[in-house]
Design a protein around this motif. Structure first.
Motif, PDB file in Angstrom:
ATOM      1  N   GLY A   1     -18.143  -0.674  20.765  1.00  0.00           N
ATOM      2  CA  GLY A   1     -17.490   0.320  19.926  1.00  0.00           C
ATOM      3  C   GLY A   1     -18.247   1.633  19.898  1.00  0.00           C
ATOM      4  N   CYS A   2     -19.572   1.548  19.859  1.00  0.00           N
ATOM      5  CA  CYS A   2     -20.402   2.763  19.874  1.00  0.00           C
ATOM      6  C   CYS A   2     -20.256   3.507  21.192  1.00  0.00           C
ATOM      7  CB  CYS A   2     -21.866   2.392  19.641  1.00  0.00           C
ATOM      8  SG  CYS A   2     -22.221   1.764  17.989  1.00  0.00           S
TER       9      CYS A   2
ATOM     10  N   SER B   1      -7.403  -0.005   8.707  1.00  0.00           N
ATOM     11  CA  SER B   1      -6.994  -1.366   8.367  1.00  0.00           C
ATOM     12  C   SER B   1      -7.363  -2.341   9.474  1.00  0.00           C
ATOM     13  CB  SER B   1      -5.481  -1.406   8.118  1.00  0.00           C
ATOM     14  OG  SER B   1      -5.103  -0.515   7.095  1.00  0.00           O
ATOM     15  N   SER B   2      -7.011  -2.013  10.703  1.00  0.00           N
ATOM     16  CA  SER B   2      -7.268  -2.930  11.809  1.00  0.00           C
ATOM     17  C   SER B   2      -8.753  -3.087  12.082  1.00  0.00           C
ATOM     18  CB  SER B   2      -6.543  -2.444  13.072  1.00  0.00           C
ATOM     19  OG  SER B   2      -6.951  -1.139  13.418  1.00  0.00           O
ATOM     20  N   TYR B   3      -9.535  -2.035  11.822  1.00  0.00           N
ATOM     21  CA  TYR B   3     -10.986  -2.141  12.030  1.00  0.00           C
ATOM     22  C   TYR B   3     -11.596  -3.167  11.088  1.00  0.00           C
ATOM     23  CZ  TYR B   3     -15.903  -0.938  12.353  1.00  0.00           C
ATOM     24  OH  TYR B   3     -17.268  -1.000  12.517  1.00  0.00           O
ATOM     25  N   MET B   4     -11.188  -3.123   9.838  1.00  0.00           N
ATOM     26  CA  MET B   4     -11.697  -4.097   8.875  1.00  0.00           C
ATOM     27  C   MET B   4     -11.318  -5.508   9.292  1.00  0.00           C
ATOM     28  SD  MET B   4     -10.974  -4.310   4.785  1.00  0.00           S
ATOM     29  CE  MET B   4     -11.068  -5.861   3.902  1.00  0.00           C
ATOM     30  N   ALA B   5     -10.111  -5.660   9.848  1.00  0.00           N
ATOM     31  CA  ALA B   5      -9.656  -6.988  10.264  1.00  0.00           C
ATOM     32  C   ALA B   5     -10.420  -7.502  11.471  1.00  0.00           C
ATOM     33  CB  ALA B   5      -8.159  -6.948  10.564  1.00  0.00           C
TER      34      ALA B   5
ATOM     35  N   TRP C   1     -12.268  -4.099  19.192  1.00  0.00           N
ATOM     36  CA  TRP C   1     -13.282  -3.368  18.420  1.00  0.00           C
ATOM     37  C   TRP C   1     -13.450  -1.966  19.000  1.00  0.00           C
ATOM     38  CZ3 TRP C   1     -17.272  -6.523  15.488  1.00  0.00           C
ATOM     39  CH2 TRP C   1     -18.112  -5.708  14.726  1.00  0.00           C
ATOM     40  N   ALA C   2     -13.579  -1.881  20.333  1.00  0.00           N
ATOM     41  CA  ALA C   2     -13.754  -0.586  20.985  1.00  0.00           C
ATOM     42  C   ALA C   2     -12.528   0.302  20.807  1.00  0.00           C
ATOM     43  CB  ALA C   2     -14.050  -0.797  22.471  1.00  0.00           C
ATOM     44  N   ALA C   3     -11.332  -0.294  20.912  1.00  0.00           N
ATOM     45  CA  ALA C   3     -10.102   0.474  20.740  1.00  0.00           C
ATOM     46  C   ALA C   3      -9.995   1.027  19.322  1.00  0.00           C
ATOM     47  CB  ALA C   3      -8.893  -0.404  21.062  1.00  0.00           C
ATOM     48  N   ASN C   4     -10.387   0.216  18.345  1.00  0.00           N
ATOM     49  CA  ASN C   4     -10.370   0.689  16.957  1.00  0.00           C
ATOM     50  C   ASN C   4     -11.296   1.868  16.763  1.00  0.00           C
ATOM     51  OD1 ASN C   4      -8.871  -0.785  14.645  1.00  0.00           O
ATOM     52  ND2 ASN C   4      -9.409  -2.431  16.042  1.00  0.00           N
ATOM     53  N   ASP C   5     -12.495   1.777  17.341  1.00  0.00           N
ATOM     54  CA  ASP C   5     -13.433   2.893  17.233  1.00  0.00           C
ATOM     55  C   ASP C   5     -12.881   4.151  17.899  1.00  0.00           C
ATOM     56  OD1 ASP C   5     -15.200   1.398  15.814  1.00  0.00           O
ATOM     57  OD2 ASP C   5     -16.896   1.649  17.172  1.00  0.00           O
ATOM     58  N   LEU C   6     -12.197   3.965  19.035  1.00  0.00           N
ATOM     59  CA  LEU C   6     -11.634   5.117  19.731  1.00  0.00           C
ATOM     60  C   LEU C   6     -10.570   5.799  18.884  1.00  0.00           C
ATOM     61  CD1 LEU C   6     -11.397   6.830  22.289  1.00  0.00           C
ATOM     62  CD2 LEU C   6      -9.703   5.189  23.133  1.00  0.00           C
ATOM     63  N   VAL C   7      -9.691   5.015  18.261  1.00  0.00           N
ATOM     64  CA  VAL C   7      -8.646   5.598  17.417  1.00  0.00           C
ATOM     65  C   VAL C   7      -9.267   6.266  16.192  1.00  0.00           C
ATOM     66  CG1 VAL C   7      -6.566   5.150  16.071  1.00  0.00           C
ATOM     67  CG2 VAL C   7      -6.984   3.862  18.174  1.00  0.00           C
ATOM     68  N   TYR C   8     -10.139   5.531  15.527  1.00  0.00           N
ATOM     69  CA  TYR C   8     -10.709   6.021  14.270  1.00  0.00           C
ATOM     70  C   TYR C   8     -11.479   7.323  14.473  1.00  0.00           C
ATOM     71  CZ  TYR C   8     -13.246   5.971   9.832  1.00  0.00           C
ATOM     72  OH  TYR C   8     -13.773   6.302   8.613  1.00  0.00           O
ATOM     73  N   PHE C   9     -12.455   7.285  15.377  1.00  0.00           N
ATOM     74  CA  PHE C   9     -13.308   8.460  15.567  1.00  0.00           C
ATOM     75  C   PHE C   9     -12.609   9.529  16.406  1.00  0.00           C
ATOM     76  CE2 PHE C   9     -16.447   5.154  14.583  1.00  0.00           C
ATOM     77  CZ  PHE C   9     -17.123   5.787  13.551  1.00  0.00           C
TER      78      PHE C   9
END
Length: 409
Positions: free
Chosen positions: A326-327, A297-301, A207-215
């Motif tokens: 994630g925050c 995509s991965s964040y939704m998953a 979850w945290a990794a997804n937030d890092l990539v996304y934001f």
């Protein structure tokens, strides 16, 4: 609606005094007030305090929304209801560059965005209270009313007295079980059991990794060539095919490998930028678009995986902690992006390595598609132990147990 359907809503939930629905609107009101106040204050410390409050409470609002949705729908609709808010987010981000271009001032932009949240207060009439919470607090009449309303929306013809009778029996049984156990489930349950602890740490890391990539890719926009408004729009519009792709693949291949594949793709896209010469034209923009597509995509998953892997008694707590992680990563993202002043490849290198590592860790999560989901902490501890590492669900089985057939789903 049969006895099994009623039984599945009667499982224990984390203690709550006033219910999911009032808490949702209290948090929503605080979100609107804190956001509006931050635009009006002239003191920086006050502005900072209101923004911290707003960010924290917004994360809580997201988590609570996810919990409410999960408690109101069956497993066959979880992918759909998880896709809808993510698609709505993408719609809002797509419109944001136009609003920002027309506003030309951060205060006007802030109020324009906050005004849309005010419309959510109108949900009070339509959002039902969680039947699980009502039964666990012996509010049987209200639970029956909610179930009758849901049955009517689903076109089901059920007898209210029959439902009320079953609810009371099951509610009394739940009360007896709580008295026998003598303890309440709490956050320590996520750390007390080894298998549940492993899944909790992997979900939180992913979850945290997804937030890092996304934001991180979003914040890195000023370091990319081209018109910032157009580039922002392009980075947002790719979320639509990403969300639709993961929605389809999660229902065909399962959650685990779909999530790991897209997170890995995001990481490799970032690493390409890190190893390519900086004078190669448009490579950073192209790879950022690919990374944003894959991370969406991965964040939704991973949000769906977390909601299906955490057992019911600690689901709210688990999702809350994972979302908070994630925050925290989101807070770190601007500092990572700032390192581009020493080399534009540095943010991509850090983000890419974290994403690839999280992708690998995510492959150790059990598959949840067509599986009986954990309702108790003990269910959560044993869930997935018998699954093989290279197993994959290619399509939803017509004979797979549903929540209507098995109350533990």
């Amino acid at each position: 609606m049969d006895g099994n359907t009623a039984k599945r809503i009667s499982r224990k939930q984390p203690p709550a005094k006033i219910g999911r629905k009032p808490v949702f609107f209290i948090i929503l009101t605080v979100t609107i007030v804190s956001a509006s106040a931050s635009f009006l204050v002239t003191n920086f410390k006050a502005f900072l305090a209101f923004r911290i409050l707003n960010g924290t409470i917004t994360a809580a609002l997201f988590t609570l929304t996810l919990v409410i949705v999960l408690e109101l729908v069956g497993p066959e609709n979880r992918g759909l209801v998880n896709a809808i808010p993510n698609l709505s987010w993408a719609v809002g981000l797509s419109i944001l560059p136009l609003i920002a271009y027309l506003s030309r001032h951060w205060v006007i932009l802030g109020f324009a965005c906050t005004s849309l949240a005010v419309l959510m207060l109108g949900y009070w009439k339509f959002l039902p209270e969680s039947p699980r919470w009502l039964v666990s607090h012996q509010k049987y009449e209200e639970a029956a009313n909610t179930l009758m309303r849901i049955a009517k929306m689903n076109g089901k013809n059920v007898n209210r007295q029959d439902i009320l009778k079953k609810i009371k029996i099951l509610g009394e049984k739940v009360q007896e079980e709580e008295k026998e156990e003598g303890t309440k489930n709490n956050v320590l349950d996520l750390f007390r059991y080894p298998n549940l602890r492993k899944k909790f740490f992997i979900v939180t890391f992913c979850w945290a990794a997804n937030d890092l990539v996304y934001f991180g890719l979003q914040y890195n926009l000023p370091n990319l060539e081209g018109n910032p408004f157009v580039t922002f729009f392009v980075l947002t519009i790719v979320e639509f095919p990403g969300l639709l792709s993961i929605w389809y693949l999660m229902e065909k291949w399962g959650r685990r490998w779909s999530s790991a594949f897209f997170l890995g793709l995001a990481g490799f896209a970032c690493l390409v930028v890190a190893v390519m010469p900086e004078d190669v034209p448009h490579v950073a923009v192209i790879c950022s678009v690919i990374g944003k597509f894959a991370s969406t995509s991965s964040y939704m998953a991973i949000t769906l995986q977390g909601s299906e892997l955490y057992p019911t008694p600690v689901r709210s707590i688990g999702l809350g902690i994972s979302s908070t992680a994630g925050c925290a990563t989101n807070i770190m993202a601007p500092y990572i992006v700032y390192m581009a002043t020493f080399g534009k490849y540095i943010p991509f290198l850090i983000i890419g390595l974290v994403a690839v590592l999280a992708s690998f860790c995510g492959t150790f999560l059990p598959e949840t598609l067509d599986e009986i989901l954990p309702q108790t902490v003990q269910d959560g501890e044993t869930f997935g132990k018998n699954q093989k590492y290279f197993s994959m669900k290619w399509k939803r089985s017509a004979s797979a147990p549903t929540e209507e057939q098995n109350p533990k789903v």
